[in-house]
Design an enzyme around this catalytic site. Structure first.
Site, short mmCIF file in Angstrom:
data_model
loop_
_atom_site.label_atom_id
_atom_site.label_comp_id
_atom_site.label_asym_id
_atom_site.label_seq_id
_atom_site.Cartn_x
_atom_site.Cartn_y
_atom_site.Cartn_z
N PHE A 84 -19.07 14.49 -26.17
CA PHE A 84 -18.67 13.64 -27.30
C PHE A 84 -18.57 12.17 -26.92
CE2 PHE A 84 -14.33 13.06 -25.87
CZ PHE A 84 -14.14 14.15 -25.03
N ASP A 94 1.11 20.68 -20.41
CA ASP A 94 0.47 19.38 -20.59
C ASP A 94 1.48 18.62 -21.44
OD1 ASP A 94 -0.84 17.15 -21.55
OD2 ASP A 94 -2.81 18.13 -21.54
N PHE A 140 -7.75 21.28 -24.60
CA PHE A 140 -8.08 19.87 -24.77
C PHE A 140 -9.33 19.61 -23.92
CE2 PHE A 140 -8.02 15.34 -23.80
CZ PHE A 140 -8.17 14.87 -25.09
N THR A 141 -10.15 18.68 -24.36
CA THR A 141 -11.47 18.46 -23.75
C THR A 141 -11.42 18.31 -22.23
OG1 THR A 141 -11.19 16.12 -24.28
CG2 THR A 141 -12.46 17.44 -25.84
N ARG A 200 -13.34 15.20 -33.84
CA ARG A 200 -12.63 16.24 -33.10
C ARG A 200 -13.04 17.57 -33.70
NH1 ARG A 200 -10.25 14.13 -28.31
NH2 ARG A 200 -12.46 14.41 -28.09
N TYR A 253 0.84 -1.20 0.00
CA TYR A 253 0.00 0.00 0.00
C TYR A 253 0.88 1.25 0.00
CZ TYR A 253 -3.71 3.28 0.99
OH TYR A 253 -4.59 4.34 0.90
N LYS A 274 -0.09 7.61 -23.27
CA LYS A 274 0.32 7.89 -24.66
C LYS A 274 1.82 7.56 -24.81
CE LYS A 274 -3.60 10.46 -24.28
NZ LYS A 274 -4.42 10.46 -23.06
#
Ligand code: PLI
Length: 458
Positions: free
Chosen positions: A448, A214, A123-124, A381, A71, A257
């Site tokens: 979306f 980001d 970005f969303t 997009r 943990y 990514k």
């Protein structure tokens, strides 16, 4: 034209189905013409996203076996923390379950009600987290980014005049922080130059503003800097990455990514105050500060993947496979965003379907039609992703109305890429027969993902 040679060989395969036309027609109708609502078993080639869809290496799978599931204080956390320090150069790291967990902690910590957050392009998930914290995200990207045909090599750059004008208009105290995204997703996977990062940093310091990246696709951005920016031709990717990050106070990162893993995220910073605040929040929302929602094995795969994903030979293959798809489409005169981006090829839906008005959601329509034609899954997009204006409640119709063909990392062969290009070429031949859509269900947040549509006859 040939696809790039893969710097790996295949050890494990996963069979995929190729549904027939009748099945595809039914599946997309049942999914409300929203590719997010398709079942993955009805998809032949899945280009929905590059997020969490990478194939891990044998080295990463081996790392999964040494997961320390304690943990607190898992040894894999320290391996992961060291990888972030080595590759990106930040002092402090806070783990999260994925990128939006990091956005939540970072943006809530830095944003006060009524403040503005300039960012090259929204970005969303970033936009929604800033709004939930009481802020408003403002796009300050260079104008070239809004023109799909403009082939500026660093179309993700911040327009410094727009940024400074916004700071002066609102007053520096009304700016929460400056936000810069690498390899700008919504602009078509377009990189930011080192020079631009340096200038944004300088401007931020002049006005006493923090700069937060980001950094989700920063390795792919670093590859473009090496390829395109004078002076960086022979610099190792790791050094480029560290210089990039040196022009920021911290970053959020979705490791799904460039880190070649299926889950995970983090924030990293050199600022002790940001670190302490976010570290105290992480235990409320994500998990203890030495796992943040990830299993020990996930952190080990991430530690190894961050290093692998920053290797030049891998990045060269990766970016060139995306380029291969783009070049095949360009050859057939299919309208795409130029230059071809780092993680995806973006189709220009307004040029592909000029007979459809914006109210008929051309990009959503095109994405559904591609599936119906070929069982290839892509993603809208454009206006559906952009959502509504927070104040007026009206739909926003951004200049870019795109369909993203996102290439998962190390997953598909060049033959899959050719199949996809041929299917889209065939569809382009009969484009005027494609009927538009109307939205019949709209959820409150990030519409979306779950919105539903019906076909409107031509
Ligand atoms: O999907 P997450 O929560 O791990 O990461 C959110 C996120 C943050 N920033 C950027 C630039 C992203 O691209 C991003 C997620 N992107 C997704 C899911 C995509 O399909 O592009």
């Amino acid at each position: 034209m040939n696809g790039p040679v893969e710097p790996f060989k295949i050890k494990v395969v996963e069979p995929v189905n190729r549904p027939n036309r009748e099945k595809r027609k039914l599946a997309i109708k049942e999914a409300g013409y929203n590719t997010f609502l398709l079942k993955s078993e009805d998809v032949f080639i899945d280009l929905l996203t590059d997020s969490g869809t990478s194939a891990m290496s044998d080295n990463q799978w081996a790392g999964m076996m040494i997961g320390d599931e304690a943990y607190a204080g898992s040894k894999n956390f320290y391996n992961f923390e060291n990888a972030v320090k080595d590759i990106l150069g930040y002092k402090y790291v806070v783990p999260t379950h994925q990128g939006r967990g990091a956005e939540h902690l970072m943006y809530k910590t830095l944003t006060r009600d009524g403040q503005f957050i300039p960012r090259n392009m929204y970005f969303t998930t970033s936009k929604v987290h800033v709004e939930l914290a009481g802020g408003k995200m403002m796009d300050v990207i260079i104008d070239e980014a809004h023109d799909p045909e403009n082939d500026h090599p660093f179309k993700g750059n911040v327009n410094l005049e727009k940024l400074e004008a916004l700071i002066q208009e609102k007053g520096a105290e009304k700016i929460a922080f400056i936000n810069v995204e690498m390899d700008v997703n919504m602009a078509g996977g377009q990189p930011v130059s080192m020079e631009n990062l340096r200038e944004v940093w300088k401007l931020g310091k002049e006005y006493g503003l923090k700069v937060i990246f980001d950094a989700t696709r920063s390795s792919e951005n670093a590859y473009f800097i090496r390829e395109r920016e004078p002076g960086y031709e022979n610099i190792p990717i790791n050094e480029i990455l560290r210089e990039m990050m040196s022009y920021s106070d911290g970053c959020i990162y979705s490791s799904k990514k460039d880190c070649l893993v299926n889950i995970g995220g983090f924030l990293a910073t050199n600022d002790k105050e940001i670190f302490e605040k976010t570290r105290s929040m992480v235990v409320v929302y994500e998990g203890l500060h030495t796992y943040g929602g990830m299993a020990g094995r996930d952190m080990e795969a991430l530690a190894r993947g961050l290093r692998e994903g920053a290797q030049y030979d891998y990045l060269k293959y990766r970016v060139n496979q995306v380029k291969y798809l783009g070049e095949l489409l360009k050859e057939a005169r299919v309208p795409i965003v130029q230059p071809i981006g780092g993680h995806a090829v973006f189709l220009d839906a307004l040029k592909f379907l000029p007979h459809l008005s914006r109210e008929k959601w051309p990009a959503q329509t095109l994405s559904a039609a591609i599936y119906e034609e070929s069982a290839v899954r892509s993603m809208e997009r454009g206006a559906v992703s952009k959502g509504r204006d927070k104040e007026t409640g009206e739909n926003i119709f951004p200049k870019l109305e795109l369909v993203r063909l996102t290439i998962p990392r190390r997953v598909y062969t060049n033959t899959h890429i050719e199949y996809t290009a041929n299917a889209i070429k065939n569809l382009y031949q009969k484009r005027e027969k494609i009927a538009g859509l109307k939205m019949v269900y709209e959820p409150e947040y990030l519409r979306f993902f779950q919105a539903r549509f019906e076909k409107v006859p031509l």
